[in-house]
Design a protein around this motif. Structure first.
Motif, PDB file in Angstrom:
ATOM      1  N   MET A 168       0.840  -1.201   0.000  1.00  9.68           N
ATOM      2  CA  MET A 168       0.000   0.000   0.000  1.00  9.68           C
ATOM      3  C   MET A 168       0.878   1.255   0.000  1.00  9.68           C
ATOM      4  O   MET A 168       1.207   1.788   1.067  1.00  9.68           O
ATOM      5  CB  MET A 168      -0.904   0.006   1.229  1.00  9.68           C
ATOM      6  N   ALA A 182       0.055   4.050  -1.634  1.00  7.77           N
ATOM      7  CA  ALA A 182      -0.731   5.261  -1.936  1.00  7.77           C
ATOM      8  C   ALA A 182      -0.708   6.244  -0.775  1.00  7.77           C
ATOM      9  O   ALA A 182      -0.603   5.859   0.386  1.00  7.77           O
ATOM     10  CB  ALA A 182      -2.176   4.876  -2.248  1.00  7.77           C
ATOM     11  N   VAL A 228      -3.129   8.159   0.742  1.00  5.07           N
ATOM     12  CA  VAL A 228      -4.591   8.247   0.792  1.00  5.07           C
ATOM     13  C   VAL A 228      -4.995   9.455   1.638  1.00  5.07           C
ATOM     14  O   VAL A 228      -4.463   9.647   2.740  1.00  5.07           O
ATOM     15  CB  VAL A 228      -5.172   6.956   1.413  1.00  5.07           C
ATOM     16  N   ASP A 245      -6.830  11.310   4.340  1.00  5.35           N
ATOM     17  CA  ASP A 245      -7.424  10.775   5.571  1.00  5.35           C
ATOM     18  C   ASP A 245      -8.890  11.154   5.715  1.00  5.35           C
ATOM     19  O   ASP A 245      -9.648  10.453   6.373  1.00  5.35           O
ATOM     20  CB  ASP A 245      -6.644  11.291   6.781  1.00  5.35           C
ATOM     21  N   PRO A 289     -12.157   5.472   4.731  1.00  3.87           N
ATOM     22  CA  PRO A 289     -11.767   4.124   5.162  1.00  3.87           C
ATOM     23  C   PRO A 289     -10.250   3.990   5.119  1.00  3.87           C
ATOM     24  O   PRO A 289      -9.594   4.584   4.263  1.00  3.87           O
ATOM     25  CB  PRO A 289     -12.418   3.203   4.118  1.00  3.87           C
ATOM     26  N   ASP A 290      -9.690   3.232   6.044  1.00  2.00           N
ATOM     27  CA  ASP A 290      -8.254   2.947   6.034  1.00  2.00           C
ATOM     28  C   ASP A 290      -8.062   1.634   5.265  1.00  2.00           C
ATOM     29  O   ASP A 290      -8.393   0.556   5.771  1.00  2.00           O
ATOM     30  CB  ASP A 290      -7.721   2.847   7.468  1.00  2.00           C
ATOM     31  N   ILE A 291      -7.544   1.760   4.066  1.00  2.28           N
ATOM     32  CA  ILE A 291      -7.437   0.603   3.174  1.00  2.28           C
ATOM     33  C   ILE A 291      -6.434  -0.401   3.733  1.00  2.28           C
ATOM     34  O   ILE A 291      -6.700  -1.604   3.788  1.00  2.28           O
ATOM     35  CB  ILE A 291      -7.027   1.072   1.760  1.00  2.28           C
ATOM     36  N   LEU A 292      -5.285   0.097   4.176  1.00  3.02           N
ATOM     37  CA  LEU A 292      -4.251  -0.783   4.729  1.00  3.02           C
ATOM     38  C   LEU A 292      -4.758  -1.531   5.958  1.00  3.02           C
ATOM     39  O   LEU A 292      -4.590  -2.749   6.068  1.00  3.02           O
ATOM     40  CB  LEU A 292      -3.010   0.044   5.089  1.00  3.02           C
ATOM     41  N   GLY A 322       2.816  -1.834   4.398  1.00  3.25           N
ATOM     42  CA  GLY A 322       2.354  -0.453   4.413  1.00  3.25           C
ATOM     43  C   GLY A 322       3.526   0.505   4.294  1.00  3.25           C
ATOM     44  O   GLY A 322       4.693   0.098   4.390  1.00  3.25           O
ATOM     45  N   PHE A 323       3.210   1.759   4.100  1.00  3.84           N
ATOM     46  CA  PHE A 323       4.215   2.822   4.051  1.00  3.84           C
ATOM     47  C   PHE A 323       3.949   3.805   5.174  1.00  3.84           C
ATOM     48  O   PHE A 323       2.818   3.924   5.646  1.00  3.84           O
ATOM     49  CB  PHE A 323       4.186   3.541   2.697  1.00  3.84           C
ATOM     50  N   ALA A 324       4.967   4.506   5.587  1.00  2.98           N
ATOM     51  CA  ALA A 324       4.768   5.539   6.588  1.00  2.98           C
ATOM     52  C   ALA A 324       5.749   6.672   6.319  1.00  2.98           C
ATOM     53  O   ALA A 324       6.968   6.498   6.420  1.00  2.98           O
ATOM     54  CB  ALA A 324       4.995   4.973   7.988  1.00  2.98           C
ATOM     55  N   LYS A 335       2.760   2.454  14.138  1.00  3.31           N
ATOM     56  CA  LYS A 335       1.812   2.372  13.013  1.00  3.31           C
ATOM     57  C   LYS A 335       1.643   0.936  12.549  1.00  3.31           C
ATOM     58  O   LYS A 335       0.531   0.490  12.258  1.00  3.31           O
ATOM     59  CB  LYS A 335       2.318   3.268  11.875  1.00  3.31           C
ATOM     60  N   ARG A 383      -0.643  -0.726  15.001  1.00  4.75           N
ATOM     61  CA  ARG A 383      -2.002  -0.186  14.935  1.00  4.75           C
ATOM     62  C   ARG A 383      -2.752  -0.704  13.707  1.00  4.75           C
ATOM     63  O   ARG A 383      -3.921  -1.052  13.783  1.00  4.75           O
ATOM     64  CB  ARG A 383      -1.915   1.341  14.895  1.00  4.75           C
ATOM     65  N   LYS A 384      -2.046  -0.762  12.590  1.00  2.84           N
ATOM     66  CA  LYS A 384      -2.701  -1.168  11.337  1.00  2.84           C
ATOM     67  C   LYS A 384      -2.822  -2.683  11.224  1.00  2.84           C
ATOM     68  O   LYS A 384      -3.685  -3.184  10.521  1.00  2.84           O
ATOM     69  CB  LYS A 384      -1.906  -0.649  10.142  1.00  2.84           C
TER      70      LYS A 384
HETATM   71  N1  CTP Z   1      -3.437   4.187   4.256  1.00  8.21           N
HETATM   72  C1  CTP Z   1      -4.543   3.601   3.701  1.00  8.21           C
HETATM   73  N2  CTP Z   1      -5.763   4.188   3.819  1.00  8.21           N
HETATM   74  C2  CTP Z   1      -5.901   5.354   4.486  1.00  8.21           C
HETATM   75  C3  CTP Z   1      -4.775   5.981   5.056  1.00  8.21           C
HETATM   76  C4  CTP Z   1      -3.544   5.366   4.917  1.00  8.21           C
HETATM   77  O1  CTP Z   1      -4.418   2.526   3.095  1.00  8.21           O
HETATM   78  N3  CTP Z   1      -7.109   5.899   4.580  1.00  8.21           N
HETATM   79  C5  CTP Z   1      -2.131   3.504   4.144  1.00  8.21           C
HETATM   80  C6  CTP Z   1      -1.096   4.193   3.281  1.00  8.21           C
HETATM   81  O2  CTP Z   1      -1.184   3.779   1.948  1.00  8.21           O
HETATM   82  C7  CTP Z   1       0.196   3.768   3.952  1.00  8.21           C
HETATM   83  C8  CTP Z   1      -0.177   3.596   5.409  1.00  8.21           C
HETATM   84  O3  CTP Z   1      -1.595   3.443   5.433  1.00  8.21           O
HETATM   85  O4  CTP Z   1       0.606   2.499   3.478  1.00  8.21           O
HETATM   86  C9  CTP Z   1       0.204   4.679   6.323  1.00  8.21           C
HETATM   87  O5  CTP Z   1      -0.380   5.881   5.931  1.00  8.21           O
HETATM   88  P1  CTP Z   1      -0.240   7.125   6.884  1.00  8.21           P
HETATM   89  O6  CTP Z   1      -0.930   8.284   6.262  1.00  8.21           O
HETATM   90  O7  CTP Z   1       1.207   7.264   7.239  1.00  8.21           O
HETATM   91  O8  CTP Z   1      -1.019   6.584   8.179  1.00  8.21           O
HETATM   92  P2  CTP Z   1      -2.184   7.199   9.035  1.00  8.21           P
HETATM   93  O9  CTP Z   1      -2.731   6.083   9.850  1.00  8.21           O
HETATM   94  O10 CTP Z   1      -3.145   7.922   8.160  1.00  8.21           O
HETATM   95  O11 CTP Z   1      -1.451   8.150  10.031  1.00  8.21           O
HETATM   96  P3  CTP Z   1      -1.009   9.700   9.946  1.00  8.21           P
HETATM   97  O12 CTP Z   1      -1.707  10.356  11.073  1.00  8.21           O
HETATM   98  O13 CTP Z   1       0.487   9.650  10.161  1.00  8.21           O
HETATM   99  O14 CTP Z   1      -1.397  10.260   8.590  1.00  8.21           O
END
Ligand code: CTP
Ligand code: CA
Length: 225
Positions: free
Chosen positions: A96, A98, A100, A102, A130-133, A150-152, A165, A168-169
């Protein structure tokens, strides 16, 4: 799929890659988005395909063209990206990459352009995307890919943010990078990543985005055996 390779260490493996930003509409002419060229995700899809994987490339509106030899699913919003990923399951691995958005603007998308009224600023209300990851990582059963990456993009204490992260994910690996302005990574052609796995944090030297992608694809091939 034109140019698809069927030989290599990932032959017979199906891998989903998300890439690029998502665009969340405000009205017919405006949107909110994250900064993302799609370069790193594209390089990863290319590297996986070059090793024989069957790649489904689910991409938001990126600056760079998708690689050859992959199945391309073009999406705009996070909700569409989630549906694109779910439609591509089951898979052996998912990466993942992308960026995305938030949040999206709450409620149905305005079908009329919001007009500028002097001195009267619009107030936007948001809801969470939605959080896809997390959704894919935490899905049980046969739909859960054996390896979810995942990426961060972080600032400050990159390893501790990324390690938290990962937990959490519920994903298996996190490719973390430091996007503090002084690193010059954001928007550049190079990347300096730390790979977080169940065994800890592995710091990779700074290298081009395609080199990061190739190294990651080799690791994925070794993991999937
Ligand atoms: N991601 C996702 N769907 C979302 C948000 C993030 O799939 N709605 C995935 C990204 O593609 C990435 C990973 O989750 O692989 C981490 O994204 P990141 O934005 O760093 O994580 P968040 O949980 O949104 O935390 P932050 O508050 O740091 O933005
Ligand atoms: Ca985020």
């Amino acid at each position: 799929i034109e140019g698809r390779l069927t030989a290599g260490p990932l032959a017979g493996k199906r891998v989903i890659v998300t890439s690029g930003p998502t665009h969340e509409p405000i009205d017919p002419v405006r949107y909110i988005a994250n900064r993302s060229s799609g370069a790193q995700g594209t390089a990863i899809a290319r590297a996986l395909a070059a090793r024989g994987a069957e790649v489904v490339f689910v991409t938001g509106p990126a600056d760079v063209a998708p690689p050859e030899g992959v199945e391309v699913v073009k999406v705009e919003t996070a909700s569409e990206m989630l549906r694109g990923v779910q439609a591509a399951l089951p898979a052996d691995a998912a990466v993942m990459a992308a960026a995305v958005a938030d949040w999206r603007v709450k409620g149905p998308t305005a079908t009329s352009k919001i007009k500028k009224v002097a001195g009267a600023m619009p107030v936007l209300e948001f809801e969470e995307n939605p959080d896809i990851l997390a959704t894919v990582s935490q899905s049980g059963g046969a739909d859960r890919p054996g390896l979810v990456v995942g990426f961060a993009a972080e600032t400050d204490d990159v390893v501790s943010h990324a390690t938290a992260k990962r937990a959490r994910k519920g994903c298996d690996w996190i490719v973390a990078n430091d996007v503090s302005p002084e690193t010059g990574i954001m928007g550049g052609t190079e990347n300096a990543v730390v790979l977080i796995t169940g065994d800890g944090a592995e710091e990779w030297p700074r290298m081009g985005k395609q080199a990061v992608a190739d190294r990651l694809a080799d690791r994925i091939a070794a993991e999937l055996g």
